[in-house]
Enzyme design. Structure first.
Site, PDB file in Angstrom:
ATOM      1  N   ASP A   1      41.110   3.717  19.205  1.00 28.72           N
ATOM      2  CA  ASP A   1      41.775   2.830  20.152  1.00 28.72           C
ATOM      3  C   ASP A   1      40.764   1.868  20.788  1.00 28.72           C
ATOM      4  O   ASP A   1      39.655   2.271  21.150  1.00 28.72           O
ATOM      5  CB  ASP A   1      42.439   3.688  21.243  1.00 28.72           C
ATOM      6  CG  ASP A   1      43.302   2.887  22.189  1.00 28.72           C
ATOM      7  OD1 ASP A   1      44.266   2.267  21.712  1.00 28.72           O
ATOM      8  OD2 ASP A   1      43.008   2.893  23.396  1.00 28.72           O
TER       9      ASP A   1
ATOM     10  N   GLU B   1      41.151  -0.072  15.668  1.00 29.69           N
ATOM     11  CA  GLU B   1      42.069  -0.976  16.352  1.00 29.69           C
ATOM     12  C   GLU B   1      41.192  -1.988  17.071  1.00 29.69           C
ATOM     13  O   GLU B   1      40.665  -1.716  18.147  1.00 29.69           O
ATOM     14  CB  GLU B   1      42.955  -0.244  17.363  1.00 29.69           C
ATOM     15  CG  GLU B   1      43.985  -1.179  17.974  1.00 29.69           C
ATOM     16  CD  GLU B   1      44.304  -0.905  19.442  1.00 29.69           C
ATOM     17  OE1 GLU B   1      45.372  -1.337  19.899  1.00 29.69           O
ATOM     18  OE2 GLU B   1      43.473  -0.295  20.145  1.00 29.69           O
TER      19      GLU B   1
END
Length: 545
Positions: free
Chosen positions: A210, A269
Protein backbone atom coordinates in the site's frame (compact mmCIF):
# COMPACT_ATOMS: atom_id res chain seq x y z
CA UNK A 1 -3.87 -30.22 -6.77
CA UNK A 2 -1.20 -28.30 -4.90
CA UNK A 3 0.70 -25.25 -6.00
CA UNK A 4 3.64 -26.32 -8.15
CA UNK A 5 7.07 -24.90 -7.56
CA UNK A 6 7.05 -22.22 -10.25
CA UNK A 7 9.25 -19.81 -12.05
CA UNK A 8 7.85 -16.32 -12.50
CA UNK A 9 4.21 -17.47 -12.27
CA UNK A 10 3.21 -13.86 -11.72
CA UNK A 11 4.23 -12.67 -15.20
CA UNK A 12 0.89 -13.70 -16.70
CA UNK A 13 -1.21 -14.33 -13.57
CA UNK A 14 -4.82 -13.24 -13.25
CA UNK A 15 -5.22 -12.06 -9.66
CA UNK A 16 -8.60 -11.54 -7.95
CA UNK A 17 -8.88 -8.85 -5.30
CA UNK A 18 -10.92 -9.74 -2.23
CA UNK A 19 -12.10 -6.84 -0.09
CA UNK A 20 -12.84 -9.04 2.93
CA UNK A 21 -15.56 -7.00 4.61
CA UNK A 22 -17.63 -7.03 1.40
CA UNK A 23 -17.09 -10.50 -0.05
CA UNK A 24 -19.10 -12.92 2.13
CA UNK A 25 -20.27 -12.84 5.75
CA UNK A 26 -20.38 -16.23 7.48
CA UNK A 27 -21.52 -15.20 10.97
CA UNK A 28 -24.32 -12.73 10.23
CA UNK A 29 -22.78 -9.56 11.67
CA UNK A 30 -22.98 -7.78 8.30
CA UNK A 31 -19.22 -7.73 7.74
CA UNK A 32 -17.49 -10.23 5.46
CA UNK A 33 -14.92 -12.56 6.98
CA UNK A 34 -12.34 -15.22 6.18
CA UNK A 35 -14.75 -18.12 6.66
CA UNK A 36 -17.05 -16.40 4.19
CA UNK A 37 -14.24 -16.38 1.65
CA UNK A 38 -13.45 -20.02 2.40
CA UNK A 39 -17.06 -20.92 1.58
CA UNK A 40 -16.65 -19.52 -1.93
CA UNK A 41 -13.25 -20.90 -2.91
CA UNK A 42 -14.92 -23.28 -5.32
CA UNK A 43 -16.53 -20.33 -7.13
CA UNK A 44 -13.19 -18.54 -7.31
CA UNK A 45 -11.39 -21.61 -8.60
CA UNK A 46 -14.04 -22.16 -11.29
CA UNK A 47 -13.67 -18.55 -12.40
CA UNK A 48 -10.23 -19.44 -13.71
CA UNK A 49 -7.99 -17.10 -11.73
CA UNK A 50 -4.46 -17.83 -10.53
CA UNK A 51 -4.23 -15.98 -7.21
CA UNK A 52 -6.16 -14.07 -4.56
CA UNK A 53 -5.17 -10.71 -3.15
CA UNK A 54 -6.65 -9.90 0.25
CA UNK A 55 -7.14 -6.30 1.32
CA UNK A 56 -6.20 -5.82 5.01
CA UNK A 57 -7.62 -8.17 7.62
CA UNK A 58 -5.23 -7.21 10.44
CA UNK A 59 -6.19 -6.01 13.91
CA UNK A 60 -7.45 -2.47 13.38
CA UNK A 61 -9.84 0.13 14.82
CA UNK A 62 -11.18 0.34 11.23
CA UNK A 63 -10.85 4.11 10.93
CA UNK A 64 -10.00 3.52 7.27
CA UNK A 65 -11.50 0.07 6.65
CA UNK A 66 -8.45 -1.75 7.98
CA UNK A 67 -5.75 0.37 6.34
CA UNK A 68 -5.00 1.62 9.86
CA UNK A 69 -3.19 -1.39 11.31
CA UNK A 70 -2.78 -1.84 15.07
CA UNK A 71 -1.15 -5.30 14.90
CA UNK A 72 0.45 -6.61 11.72
CA UNK A 73 0.81 -10.15 13.06
CA UNK A 74 -2.79 -11.03 13.87
CA UNK A 75 -6.27 -11.13 12.32
CA UNK A 76 -8.94 -8.69 13.47
CA UNK A 77 -11.79 -10.57 15.21
CA UNK A 78 -14.14 -8.97 12.67
CA UNK A 79 -12.61 -11.27 10.06
CA UNK A 80 -11.69 -14.33 12.12
CA UNK A 81 -8.51 -15.78 13.56
CA UNK A 82 -5.03 -16.80 12.47
CA UNK A 83 -6.31 -20.37 12.45
CA UNK A 84 -9.03 -19.31 10.00
CA UNK A 85 -6.39 -17.73 7.79
CA UNK A 86 -4.13 -20.77 7.92
CA UNK A 87 -7.03 -23.03 6.95
CA UNK A 88 -8.05 -20.70 4.12
CA UNK A 89 -4.48 -20.52 2.84
CA UNK A 90 -4.12 -24.30 2.85
CA UNK A 91 -7.47 -24.72 1.08
CA UNK A 92 -6.56 -22.13 -1.56
CA UNK A 93 -3.17 -23.73 -2.17
CA UNK A 94 -4.88 -27.10 -2.47
CA UNK A 95 -6.95 -25.68 -5.31
CA UNK A 96 -3.91 -24.25 -7.07
CA UNK A 97 -4.62 -20.67 -5.98
CA UNK A 98 -1.84 -18.51 -4.61
CA UNK A 99 -2.51 -15.91 -1.91
CA UNK A 100 -1.19 -12.35 -1.72
CA UNK A 101 -1.85 -10.21 1.35
CA UNK A 102 -1.92 -6.46 1.72
CA UNK A 103 0.88 -4.77 3.64
CA UNK A 104 0.45 -1.18 4.87
CA UNK A 105 3.93 0.19 5.61
CA UNK A 106 3.51 3.96 5.16
CA UNK A 107 1.59 4.36 8.42
CA UNK A 108 0.22 2.43 11.36
CA UNK A 109 -2.93 2.92 13.36
CA UNK A 110 -2.73 5.46 16.18
CA UNK A 111 -3.73 2.47 18.34
CA UNK A 112 -0.54 0.60 17.40
CA UNK A 113 1.64 -0.09 20.46
CA UNK A 114 4.47 1.93 18.93
CA UNK A 115 2.36 5.06 18.54
CA UNK A 116 0.85 4.81 22.01
CA UNK A 117 4.39 4.54 23.34
CA UNK A 118 5.47 7.52 21.25
CA UNK A 119 2.70 9.79 22.54
CA UNK A 120 3.65 8.91 26.12
CA UNK A 121 7.37 9.49 25.47
CA UNK A 122 9.43 12.68 25.46
CA UNK A 123 10.16 14.68 22.29
CA UNK A 124 13.36 13.37 20.72
CA UNK A 125 12.93 9.93 22.28
CA UNK A 126 13.55 6.69 20.40
CA UNK A 127 9.82 5.97 20.49
CA UNK A 128 8.98 9.22 18.71
CA UNK A 129 11.74 8.69 16.17
CA UNK A 130 9.78 5.77 14.73
CA UNK A 131 7.27 8.32 13.45
CA UNK A 132 7.49 11.84 12.04
CA UNK A 133 7.00 14.06 15.08
CA UNK A 134 7.96 17.72 14.76
CA UNK A 135 7.75 20.88 16.82
CA UNK A 136 5.08 23.30 15.66
CA UNK A 137 5.66 26.74 14.23
CA UNK A 138 4.46 30.00 15.75
CA UNK A 139 5.25 31.58 19.07
CA UNK A 140 3.88 28.67 21.08
CA UNK A 141 4.14 25.87 18.52
CA UNK A 142 0.48 26.32 17.69
CA UNK A 143 0.96 26.08 13.93
CA UNK A 144 1.59 22.92 11.89
CA UNK A 145 5.26 22.23 11.03
CA UNK A 146 4.63 22.70 7.31
CA UNK A 147 1.79 23.24 4.86
CA UNK A 148 1.29 19.67 3.68
CA UNK A 149 -2.28 18.48 3.23
CA UNK A 150 -3.81 15.06 3.75
CA UNK A 151 -4.93 12.92 0.81
CA UNK A 152 -8.25 12.69 2.65
CA UNK A 153 -8.54 16.47 3.00
CA UNK A 154 -7.41 19.00 5.59
CA UNK A 155 -3.98 19.31 7.16
CA UNK A 156 -1.51 16.41 7.15
CA UNK A 157 -0.54 17.29 10.74
CA UNK A 158 -2.23 16.69 14.08
CA UNK A 159 -1.01 17.94 17.45
CA UNK A 160 -0.68 15.29 20.13
CA UNK A 161 -2.44 15.61 23.44
CA UNK A 162 0.44 14.81 25.78
CA UNK A 163 -0.10 17.42 28.49
CA UNK A 164 2.94 19.53 27.52
CA UNK A 165 2.87 23.29 27.13
CA UNK A 166 3.78 23.10 23.43
CA UNK A 167 2.86 19.59 22.23
CA UNK A 168 4.50 18.27 19.10
CA UNK A 169 2.73 17.46 15.88
CA UNK A 170 2.77 14.19 13.93
CA UNK A 171 2.51 13.68 10.18
CA UNK A 172 -0.32 11.71 8.58
CA UNK A 173 -0.62 11.83 4.82
CA UNK A 174 -4.00 10.16 5.25
CA UNK A 175 -6.31 10.20 8.28
CA UNK A 176 -5.19 11.45 11.74
CA UNK A 177 -5.77 7.86 12.85
CA UNK A 178 -2.94 6.82 10.49
CA UNK A 179 0.37 8.34 11.67
CA UNK A 180 3.19 8.04 9.11
CA UNK A 181 6.23 5.99 10.02
CA UNK A 182 9.78 7.32 9.75
CA UNK A 183 11.38 5.10 7.12
CA UNK A 184 14.81 6.62 7.70
CA UNK A 185 14.79 4.83 11.07
CA UNK A 186 16.61 1.44 11.08
CA UNK A 187 14.20 0.11 13.68
CA UNK A 188 11.27 0.61 11.29
CA UNK A 189 13.17 -1.13 8.50
CA UNK A 190 13.99 -4.12 10.71
CA UNK A 191 10.43 -4.39 12.02
CA UNK A 192 8.88 -4.70 8.58
CA UNK A 193 11.37 -7.28 7.43
CA UNK A 194 10.28 -9.30 10.43
CA UNK A 195 6.60 -8.78 9.50
CA UNK A 196 7.34 -10.03 5.99
CA UNK A 197 8.95 -13.16 7.43
CA UNK A 198 6.00 -13.75 9.77
CA UNK A 199 3.59 -14.09 6.84
CA UNK A 200 6.07 -15.79 4.52
CA UNK A 201 6.63 -18.41 7.19
CA UNK A 202 2.86 -19.04 7.18
CA UNK A 203 3.04 -19.64 3.43
CA UNK A 204 1.74 -16.51 1.70
CA UNK A 205 2.85 -16.04 -1.89
CA UNK A 206 3.44 -12.31 -1.81
CA UNK A 207 2.44 -8.84 -0.70
CA UNK A 208 0.62 -5.93 -2.26
CA UNK A 209 2.35 -2.84 -0.88
CA UNK A 210 0.00 0.00 0.00
CA UNK A 211 1.20 3.53 -0.88
CA UNK A 212 4.50 2.06 -2.03
CA UNK A 213 5.70 5.42 -3.35
CA UNK A 214 5.09 7.31 -0.10
CA UNK A 215 7.28 5.72 2.56
CA UNK A 216 10.28 8.06 2.34
CA UNK A 217 9.81 11.82 2.64
CA UNK A 218 12.29 14.45 1.54
CA UNK A 219 14.67 15.38 4.36
CA UNK A 220 13.59 18.54 6.12
CA UNK A 221 9.94 18.11 5.11
CA UNK A 222 9.86 21.37 3.09
CA UNK A 223 6.65 23.22 2.29
CA UNK A 224 4.90 22.26 -0.92
CA UNK A 225 2.55 24.42 -2.91
CA UNK A 226 0.21 21.69 -4.23
CA UNK A 227 -2.08 19.54 -2.10
CA UNK A 228 -0.82 16.05 -1.35
CA UNK A 229 -3.61 14.13 -3.10
CA UNK A 230 -2.12 10.98 -4.54
CA UNK A 231 -3.66 11.30 -7.97
CA UNK A 232 -2.78 14.90 -8.62
CA UNK A 233 -0.20 15.21 -11.35
CA UNK A 234 0.34 11.46 -11.41
CA UNK A 235 1.19 11.13 -7.73
CA UNK A 236 4.94 11.63 -7.83
CA UNK A 237 4.96 15.38 -7.28
CA UNK A 238 6.37 16.96 -4.19
CA UNK A 239 8.56 15.98 -1.25
CA UNK A 240 6.16 13.34 0.06
CA UNK A 241 5.98 11.03 -2.95
CA UNK A 242 8.33 8.85 -5.00
CA UNK A 243 11.60 9.78 -3.35
CA UNK A 244 14.60 7.94 -4.77
CA UNK A 245 15.59 6.52 -1.37
CA UNK A 246 12.43 4.40 -1.25
CA UNK A 247 14.02 1.92 -3.64
CA UNK A 248 16.61 0.89 -1.04
CA UNK A 249 13.74 -0.41 1.10
CA UNK A 250 12.40 -2.62 -1.67
CA UNK A 251 15.81 -4.01 -2.50
CA UNK A 252 15.97 -5.14 1.12
CA UNK A 253 12.52 -6.72 0.87
CA UNK A 254 13.42 -8.44 -2.38
CA UNK A 255 16.31 -10.08 -0.53
CA UNK A 256 13.94 -11.27 2.22
CA UNK A 257 11.59 -12.90 -0.30
CA UNK A 258 14.57 -14.55 -2.00
CA UNK A 259 15.16 -16.50 1.23
CA UNK A 260 11.94 -18.45 0.51
CA UNK A 261 11.12 -21.00 -2.17
CA UNK A 262 8.15 -20.62 -4.47
CA UNK A 263 8.84 -17.34 -6.27
CA UNK A 264 7.09 -14.97 -3.83
CA UNK A 265 6.21 -11.51 -5.13
CA UNK A 266 5.89 -7.85 -4.19
CA UNK A 267 3.28 -5.70 -5.94
CA UNK A 268 3.54 -1.91 -5.79
CA UNK A 269 0.56 0.36 -5.34
CA UNK A 270 2.39 3.42 -6.64
CA UNK A 271 0.53 6.35 -8.17
CA UNK A 272 3.60 7.45 -10.09
CA UNK A 273 4.12 9.17 -13.44
CA UNK A 274 5.67 9.18 -15.97
CA UNK A 275 5.90 5.50 -16.83
CA UNK A 276 9.69 5.58 -16.58
CA UNK A 277 9.41 6.47 -12.88
CA UNK A 278 6.98 3.63 -12.25
CA UNK A 279 9.23 1.10 -13.98
CA UNK A 280 11.91 1.79 -11.36
CA UNK A 281 9.77 -0.10 -8.83
CA UNK A 282 9.91 -3.28 -10.92
CA UNK A 283 13.60 -3.53 -11.62
CA UNK A 284 15.01 -7.03 -11.18
CA UNK A 285 16.17 -6.45 -7.60
CA UNK A 286 13.00 -4.72 -6.35
CA UNK A 287 9.33 -5.63 -6.89
CA UNK A 288 7.84 -8.05 -9.38
CA UNK A 289 4.77 -6.03 -10.31
CA UNK A 290 3.35 -2.51 -10.10
CA UNK A 291 -0.24 -1.55 -10.76
CA UNK A 292 -0.64 0.21 -14.09
CA UNK A 293 -2.85 3.03 -12.89
CA UNK A 294 -2.08 5.13 -15.94
CA UNK A 295 -4.09 2.70 -18.06
CA UNK A 296 -6.92 2.49 -15.54
CA UNK A 297 -7.38 6.27 -15.44
CA UNK A 298 -7.47 6.76 -19.23
CA UNK A 299 -11.10 5.66 -19.48
CA UNK A 300 -13.05 4.56 -22.55
CA UNK A 301 -10.77 6.22 -25.08
CA UNK A 302 -8.97 4.29 -27.84
CA UNK A 303 -6.28 6.88 -28.43
CA UNK A 304 -5.46 7.22 -24.75
CA UNK A 305 -5.59 3.47 -24.20
CA UNK A 306 -3.17 2.72 -27.02
CA UNK A 307 -0.73 5.39 -25.87
CA UNK A 308 -0.88 4.08 -22.31
CA UNK A 309 -0.39 0.46 -23.40
CA UNK A 310 2.61 1.38 -25.54
CA UNK A 311 4.17 3.39 -22.72
CA UNK A 312 3.74 0.59 -20.21
CA UNK A 313 5.00 -2.21 -22.43
CA UNK A 314 8.03 -0.22 -23.58
CA UNK A 315 9.16 1.01 -20.17
CA UNK A 316 8.58 -2.31 -18.42
CA UNK A 317 10.39 -4.24 -21.15
CA UNK A 318 13.39 -1.97 -20.60
CA UNK A 319 13.74 -3.35 -17.05
CA UNK A 320 12.61 -6.89 -17.85
CA UNK A 321 9.29 -6.53 -16.00
CA UNK A 322 5.78 -7.68 -16.78
CA UNK A 323 2.89 -5.21 -17.17
CA UNK A 324 -0.33 -5.31 -15.15
CA UNK A 325 -3.79 -4.39 -16.40
CA UNK A 326 -6.37 -3.06 -13.95
CA UNK A 327 -9.83 -1.58 -14.57
CA UNK A 328 -11.25 -1.34 -11.02
CA UNK A 329 -10.34 -1.71 -7.36
CA UNK A 330 -11.60 -0.72 -3.92
CA UNK A 331 -10.35 2.88 -4.26
CA UNK A 332 -12.03 3.88 -7.53
CA UNK A 333 -15.48 4.09 -9.09
CA UNK A 334 -16.28 0.73 -10.71
CA UNK A 335 -15.61 0.79 -14.44
CA UNK A 336 -19.12 -0.42 -15.26
CA UNK A 337 -20.28 2.97 -13.95
CA UNK A 338 -17.37 5.18 -15.09
CA UNK A 339 -17.89 4.03 -18.67
CA UNK A 340 -21.58 4.91 -18.50
CA UNK A 341 -21.00 8.60 -17.80
CA UNK A 342 -21.44 11.22 -20.53
CA UNK A 343 -17.69 11.68 -20.41
CA UNK A 344 -16.40 8.11 -20.23
CA UNK A 345 -12.86 9.38 -19.69
CA UNK A 346 -13.74 11.28 -16.51
CA UNK A 347 -12.29 10.27 -13.14
CA UNK A 348 -14.87 10.94 -10.42
CA UNK A 349 -13.88 10.42 -6.78
CA UNK A 350 -17.11 8.66 -6.03
CA UNK A 351 -20.61 9.22 -7.41
CA UNK A 352 -23.45 10.38 -5.20
CA UNK A 353 -27.21 10.74 -5.69
CA UNK A 354 -26.78 14.47 -6.40
CA UNK A 355 -24.32 13.81 -9.23
CA UNK A 356 -24.70 12.59 -12.80
CA UNK A 357 -26.06 9.05 -12.82
CA UNK A 358 -24.40 6.64 -15.25
CA UNK A 359 -26.21 4.91 -18.09
CA UNK A 360 -26.16 1.41 -16.60
CA UNK A 361 -26.68 -0.53 -19.83
CA UNK A 362 -24.09 1.46 -21.77
CA UNK A 363 -21.62 1.28 -18.89
CA UNK A 364 -21.95 -2.49 -18.60
CA UNK A 365 -21.55 -3.03 -22.36
CA UNK A 366 -18.39 -0.96 -22.38
CA UNK A 367 -17.11 -2.62 -19.21
CA UNK A 368 -17.53 -6.07 -20.77
CA UNK A 369 -15.85 -4.89 -23.97
CA UNK A 370 -12.95 -3.35 -22.02
CA UNK A 371 -12.50 -6.50 -19.95
CA UNK A 372 -12.32 -8.68 -23.04
CA UNK A 373 -9.79 -6.27 -24.57
CA UNK A 374 -7.63 -6.27 -21.42
CA UNK A 375 -7.66 -10.02 -20.86
CA UNK A 376 -6.12 -10.53 -24.30
CA UNK A 377 -3.13 -8.30 -23.56
CA UNK A 378 0.25 -9.77 -22.63
CA UNK A 379 1.10 -9.48 -18.93
CA UNK A 380 -0.84 -9.92 -15.69
CA UNK A 381 -4.43 -8.86 -15.03
CA UNK A 382 -6.31 -7.93 -11.84
CA UNK A 383 -10.01 -8.42 -11.22
CA UNK A 384 -11.83 -6.60 -8.42
CA UNK A 385 -14.42 -8.67 -6.59
CA UNK A 386 -17.84 -8.40 -8.21
CA UNK A 387 -16.68 -7.02 -11.54
CA UNK A 388 -17.13 -10.53 -12.94
CA UNK A 389 -20.82 -10.04 -12.13
CA UNK A 390 -20.91 -6.67 -13.89
CA UNK A 391 -21.54 -4.82 -10.63
CA UNK A 392 -21.96 -1.05 -10.92
CA UNK A 393 -21.04 1.55 -8.34
CA UNK A 394 -23.75 2.13 -5.73
CA UNK A 395 -24.38 5.74 -6.77
CA UNK A 396 -27.27 6.59 -4.44
CA UNK A 397 -25.86 5.71 -1.02
CA UNK A 398 -27.33 7.99 1.67
CA UNK A 399 -24.72 10.32 3.11
CA UNK A 400 -25.47 9.19 6.65
CA UNK A 401 -24.21 5.65 5.97
CA UNK A 402 -20.93 6.65 4.32
CA UNK A 403 -17.80 5.54 6.15
CA UNK A 404 -14.93 6.64 3.90
CA UNK A 405 -12.85 9.21 5.83
CA UNK A 406 -12.36 11.23 2.65
CA UNK A 407 -16.08 12.05 2.66
CA UNK A 408 -16.01 13.35 6.22
CA UNK A 409 -12.68 15.19 6.01
CA UNK A 410 -13.68 17.05 2.84
CA UNK A 411 -17.10 17.95 4.19
CA UNK A 412 -18.72 15.88 1.46
CA UNK A 413 -16.82 17.61 -1.35
CA UNK A 414 -15.43 14.16 -2.23
CA UNK A 415 -18.16 11.54 -2.36
CA UNK A 416 -15.58 8.90 -1.53
CA UNK A 417 -15.04 5.22 -2.14
CA UNK A 418 -17.94 3.58 -0.33
CA UNK A 419 -19.92 3.04 -3.53
CA UNK A 420 -17.30 0.61 -4.83
CA UNK A 421 -17.14 -1.30 -1.54
CA UNK A 422 -20.75 -2.41 -1.15
CA UNK A 423 -21.18 -6.11 -0.24
CA UNK A 424 -21.53 -8.27 -3.35
CA UNK A 425 -24.64 -10.34 -4.20
CA UNK A 426 -24.62 -14.13 -4.28
CA UNK A 427 -28.28 -15.21 -4.21
CA UNK A 428 -30.96 -12.94 -5.62
CA UNK A 429 -33.81 -14.07 -3.35
CA UNK A 430 -31.84 -14.42 -0.10
CA UNK A 431 -31.36 -11.85 2.68
CA UNK A 432 -28.67 -9.34 1.70
CA UNK A 433 -28.65 -11.13 -1.67
CA UNK A 434 -26.85 -14.02 -0.01
CA UNK A 435 -24.01 -11.93 1.41
CA UNK A 436 -25.09 -12.50 5.03
CA UNK A 437 -27.44 -15.09 6.56
CA UNK A 438 -29.14 -12.42 8.66
CA UNK A 439 -29.58 -9.79 5.96
CA UNK A 440 -27.18 -7.44 7.74
CA UNK A 441 -24.75 -5.45 5.59
CA UNK A 442 -22.22 -2.85 6.71
CA UNK A 443 -23.24 -0.78 3.68
CA UNK A 444 -26.66 -1.07 2.01
CA UNK A 445 -26.89 -2.78 -1.37
CA UNK A 446 -28.79 -1.28 -4.31
CA UNK A 447 -31.86 -3.07 -5.74
CA UNK A 448 -30.00 -3.51 -9.06
CA UNK A 449 -27.81 -6.12 -7.38
CA UNK A 450 -30.65 -8.69 -7.39
CA UNK A 451 -30.53 -9.24 -11.15
CA UNK A 452 -26.72 -9.40 -11.03
CA UNK A 453 -26.45 -11.97 -8.23
CA UNK A 454 -24.14 -14.89 -8.95
CA UNK A 455 -26.97 -17.44 -8.88
CA UNK A 456 -28.81 -15.52 -11.61
CA UNK A 457 -25.74 -15.69 -13.86
CA UNK A 458 -24.39 -19.16 -13.13
CA UNK A 459 -24.58 -21.25 -16.31
CA UNK A 460 -26.49 -18.55 -18.18
CA UNK A 461 -25.09 -18.08 -21.67
CA UNK A 462 -24.17 -14.45 -22.29
CA UNK A 463 -24.04 -13.49 -18.61
CA UNK A 464 -21.11 -11.41 -17.41
CA UNK A 465 -19.97 -14.20 -15.10
CA UNK A 466 -19.87 -16.72 -17.94
CA UNK A 467 -18.10 -14.19 -20.17
CA UNK A 468 -15.31 -13.87 -17.59
CA UNK A 469 -15.04 -17.64 -17.22
CA UNK A 470 -14.83 -18.12 -20.99
CA UNK A 471 -12.29 -15.31 -21.42
CA UNK A 472 -10.04 -16.63 -18.67
CA UNK A 473 -10.22 -20.16 -20.07
CA UNK A 474 -9.28 -19.00 -23.59
CA UNK A 475 -6.60 -16.69 -22.22
CA UNK A 476 -4.98 -19.65 -20.52
CA UNK A 477 -5.39 -22.02 -23.49
CA UNK A 478 -3.74 -19.56 -25.88
CA UNK A 479 -1.10 -18.36 -23.39
CA UNK A 480 -2.05 -14.74 -24.08
CA UNK A 481 -0.38 -13.44 -20.92
CA UNK A 482 2.97 -14.75 -22.18
CA UNK A 483 2.44 -13.52 -25.73
CA UNK A 484 3.33 -10.31 -27.54
CA UNK A 485 1.11 -7.52 -28.80
CA UNK A 486 1.04 -6.62 -32.48
CA UNK A 487 -1.19 -3.66 -33.35
CA UNK A 488 -3.24 -4.27 -36.49
CA UNK A 489 -5.30 -1.08 -36.42
CA UNK A 490 -5.91 1.99 -34.30
CA UNK A 491 -7.89 5.20 -34.72
CA UNK A 492 -10.55 7.24 -32.90
CA UNK A 493 -13.16 4.55 -33.55
CA UNK A 494 -11.39 1.26 -32.95
CA UNK A 495 -8.39 -0.68 -31.67
CA UNK A 496 -7.27 -4.03 -33.00
CA UNK A 497 -4.31 -6.24 -32.24
CA UNK A 498 -3.03 -9.79 -32.54
CA UNK A 499 -1.55 -11.97 -29.81
CA UNK A 500 -0.55 -15.63 -30.29
CA UNK A 501 -3.01 -16.27 -33.09
CA UNK A 502 -5.91 -14.47 -31.41
CA UNK A 503 -7.15 -11.31 -33.13
CA UNK A 504 -8.89 -8.69 -30.98
CA UNK A 505 -11.14 -5.88 -32.21
CA UNK A 506 -12.90 -3.27 -30.07
CA UNK A 507 -15.40 -0.82 -31.56
CA UNK A 508 -15.32 2.55 -29.78
CA UNK A 509 -17.27 4.30 -32.53
CA UNK A 510 -20.93 4.84 -33.36
CA UNK A 511 -21.13 2.56 -36.42
CA UNK A 512 -20.63 -1.17 -36.97
CA UNK A 513 -17.14 -2.27 -38.04
CA UNK A 514 -16.79 -5.03 -40.66
CA UNK A 515 -14.82 -8.06 -39.53
CA UNK A 516 -12.16 -9.49 -41.84
CA UNK A 517 -13.42 -12.05 -44.32
CA UNK A 518 -13.05 -15.53 -42.88
CA UNK A 519 -12.97 -14.41 -39.24
CA UNK A 520 -13.84 -17.28 -36.89
CA UNK A 521 -15.39 -15.93 -33.70
CA UNK A 522 -13.79 -17.24 -30.51
CA UNK A 523 -15.56 -14.98 -28.00
CA UNK A 524 -17.64 -11.80 -28.09
CA UNK A 525 -18.40 -9.34 -25.30
CA UNK A 526 -22.14 -9.50 -26.01
CA UNK A 527 -24.35 -12.11 -27.69
CA UNK A 528 -25.36 -9.46 -30.25
CA UNK A 529 -21.82 -8.18 -30.82
CA UNK A 530 -21.52 -9.45 -34.39
CA UNK A 531 -24.37 -9.06 -36.90
CA UNK A 532 -23.99 -9.64 -40.62
CA UNK A 533 -20.23 -9.84 -40.32
CA UNK A 534 -19.85 -6.50 -38.52
CA UNK A 535 -18.99 -5.62 -34.89
CA UNK A 536 -21.53 -3.40 -33.16
CA UNK A 537 -20.48 -0.25 -31.23
CA UNK A 538 -19.17 -0.67 -27.67
CA UNK A 539 -18.30 -4.30 -28.24
CA UNK A 540 -15.15 -6.44 -28.39
CA UNK A 541 -14.59 -9.68 -30.24
CA UNK A 542 -11.82 -12.29 -30.22
CA UNK A 543 -11.46 -14.16 -33.49
CA UNK A 544 -9.06 -16.32 -35.44
CA UNK A 545 -8.28 -16.45 -39.15
Amino acid sequence: MGVAEPTDWWRDAVIYQIYPRSFADSDGDGIGDLRGVAGHLGYLSELGIDALWFSPFYVSPQADAGYDVADYRDIDPLFGTLADFDALLANAHGRGLRVIVDLVPNHTSKEHAWFREAVAAEPGSAARERYLFRDGLGRHGELAPNNWTSVFGGSAWTQVDDGREAPQWYLHLFDPAQPDLNWRNPEVIAEFKDILRFWLDRGVDGFRIDVAHGLVKQAGLPDWHIKSAELEGGGNRGPMWDQDDVHDIYRGWNAVLAEYAGDRILVAEAWVAPAERLSRYVRSDEMQQAFNFDFMTVGWDPVGMKESIDRALTTNAAVGATTTWVLSNHDVVRHASRFGLKDATSWPRGIGAHEEQPDAALGLSRARAATLFVLALPGSAYIYEGEELGLPEHTTLPDDVRQDPSFARTGGAETGRDGARVPIPWVADAPAYGFSPTGATWLPQPPAFAALAADRQEGVEGSTLELYRAALRLRREHGLGRGALEWTGADAAHLSFANRGVRVLTNFGARPLPLPVGARILLASEPDAVVDGALAPDRTVWFAQ
